[in-house]
Structure formats: C-alpha cells, structure tokens
Design a protein around this motif. Sequence first.
Motif, mmCIF file in Angstrom:
data_model
loop_
_atom_site.group_PDB
_atom_site.id
_atom_site.type_symbol
_atom_site.label_atom_id
_atom_site.label_comp_id
_atom_site.label_asym_id
_atom_site.label_seq_id
_atom_site.Cartn_x
_atom_site.Cartn_y
_atom_site.Cartn_z
ATOM 1 N N UNK A 178 2.674 2.761 35.165
ATOM 2 C CA UNK A 178 2.676 2.805 33.690
ATOM 3 C C UNK A 178 1.975 4.020 33.105
ATOM 4 N N UNK A 179 1.611 4.986 33.946
ATOM 5 C CA UNK A 179 0.939 6.187 33.460
ATOM 6 C C UNK A 179 1.110 7.281 34.502
ATOM 7 N N UNK A 180 1.689 8.401 34.103
ATOM 8 C CA UNK A 180 1.941 9.497 35.033
ATOM 9 C C UNK A 180 0.662 10.004 35.685
ATOM 10 N N UNK A 181 -0.466 9.851 34.997
ATOM 11 C CA UNK A 181 -1.745 10.331 35.529
ATOM 12 C C UNK A 181 -2.581 9.213 36.146
ATOM 13 N N UNK A 182 -1.959 8.089 36.418
ATOM 14 C CA UNK A 182 -2.700 6.919 36.907
ATOM 15 C C UNK A 182 -3.360 7.183 38.252
ATOM 16 N N UNK B 47 0.308 -3.453 42.235
ATOM 17 C CA UNK B 47 -0.938 -4.022 42.756
ATOM 18 C C UNK B 47 -1.287 -3.466 44.133
ATOM 19 N N UNK B 48 -0.263 -3.154 44.942
ATOM 20 C CA UNK B 48 -0.523 -2.517 46.244
ATOM 21 C C UNK B 48 -1.182 -1.157 46.033
ATOM 22 N N UNK B 49 -0.593 -0.347 45.153
ATOM 23 C CA UNK B 49 -1.096 1.014 44.950
ATOM 24 C C UNK B 49 -2.390 1.040 44.132
ATOM 25 N N UNK B 50 -2.662 -0.046 43.416
ATOM 26 C CA UNK B 50 -3.931 -0.152 42.697
ATOM 27 C C UNK B 50 -5.040 -0.696 43.596
#
Length: 274
Positions: A169-173, A129-132
């Motif tokens: 949850x996704x390498x390309x996130x 949530x921090x990085x999002x």
Amino acid sequence: MRKLFGALLMAMIVCAIGTTMVVAMEDVRVAGSTTVLPLAEVGAEAFNVEQSDYKVTVTGGGTGVGMKNIAEGNSEIAMASREVTDEEREKFGDKFQENLIGYDGIVIAVSQEIYDAGVTSLSNEQVKEIYAGEIENWEELGGPDEEILAIGREQGSGTRDTFNEEIMSDKSAETPGVSTVAGSNAEIKTALTGSDQAIGYLGYSYVQDDSVGTISLDGVLPTEETIKDGSYELARELYFYTYDKPTDGAQAFIDFMLSSKGRDIATEYGFIPL
C-alpha cells in the motif's frame, strides 16, 4: 606491374569501404529493467541480424538505472517496468518520452517444496503480512512447519516499486519480513529454486518453465488473459523510454519491437504483446 597496382588499389578501396561501413553503424544502448531485459535481448539479436545500420546492445541494472542513463546520455533507451516517477522528472527534467511495448505481471512464487506441500493460493493481505514480518512460518498458511524465507528486490527496481504499491500500500514501505534482497528477477528465481522454504516476486516471463510454484493471488492465477484484462491485480505495463526525441536507431528498434516480428518474440518468451 599495372595489374598488380590495380589489384592493390582495389583492395585498398574495398578495405576503406568496409571500414566506413563499420564506423557509420550507429550504436543503440539499452539499459534498465531486468523484467524487460530478456525480451530486449532477444529482440536486439533479431534486429541486429535483420539490418546493418544500427547495433543494439542491452544491459540490465533496474528501471531506475535505465532512467538515469538516458537522462545523462549514457543510453538511448531505458527499459522500464513502471512509469517515470515525479522524483525522476524533478531530478532529470521533463523530457522523458514513453513507449508502451507490452504487458507483464508480477508473480508471487514459492519454492516448489512449499507449493507441493499445499500452499498454492494466498491473499493480498497474507502476502503483505509475510513481507511485514507478521507471518513467519509456513504452518500459519497451511504449509509445513518451516520458517518463511522472504526474498525482496533492491531499491530502484520497478518490480519492487509496483509490489510495494499494490501489496504493501506504499511504494516506499518498509518490508521487515524480507530475509534476502536480490538484484534482479533472475536472482530471485535462483533463490527460490535453491531453497525449500522461500517466497519471492518476479516477472511473469521468469516462471514459464514451472521450476517454481506460481501462487494464485486472491484466487486469480496470473495468465496472459488475466494480466492483459487486468483481473490479476499485479498486472503492469512495460515501456521503452527515451529522453527527448529518440535517435534514428532508437526509433528503429522501438518500431521493430512493436512490429509483428517483435510481438511474436514477446509471445515466444513469455511476455504479453500489445
């Protein structure tokens, strides 16, 4: 006169032999992951002193750069903090040769001021949530009323790929919460120590001096034991890759790093040997 001529001839022979030895020394160029970089640098220094057949030089650039370099013939060994990707195999061919050399963990770390204020443990979901960009203030996590400065890594970084895959949850996130992008583990550490409100992720070997606050992730602290047994979820394997059959010099350096001397170096510098 004969003695003088003999002395000059001998000097020329010695000089020629010395020149031949220098020319015959095989260069072994190593490039790639900045996580593996400190280990490879110290290993190369010891290896170069121990023998005179090969000279190892080491540069960083990130895992992706290392893979590209060996595929294009610009390096003999790629340092990698992840496995070669399907995209890299499609682009460069299927001749990558993998050599496991040790283990490492990606540490979630905060500025010492944040750690001292009580933020010592986070869940996987909280870090996500921090990085999002969904958690923006340390007060939401039991810390001070300070804006969160989230530091990420650049594209091509093996550390970033692993972090995104395991945390986002996704390498390309996408990571819209990131305030600053760093080019290496060392840059992330510098940013953490230079701020009083930052969070970042970096290799285990970079936090051994306790200059930043090491966070427990889902209640598990990254240690040699938890990384090696996999109970710390951001544990990973470290590699030396070659493209096709390694050169004699590349194989000699790989063998050295896997020897008892190489394993001792890994332990001394905060890495986890096989």
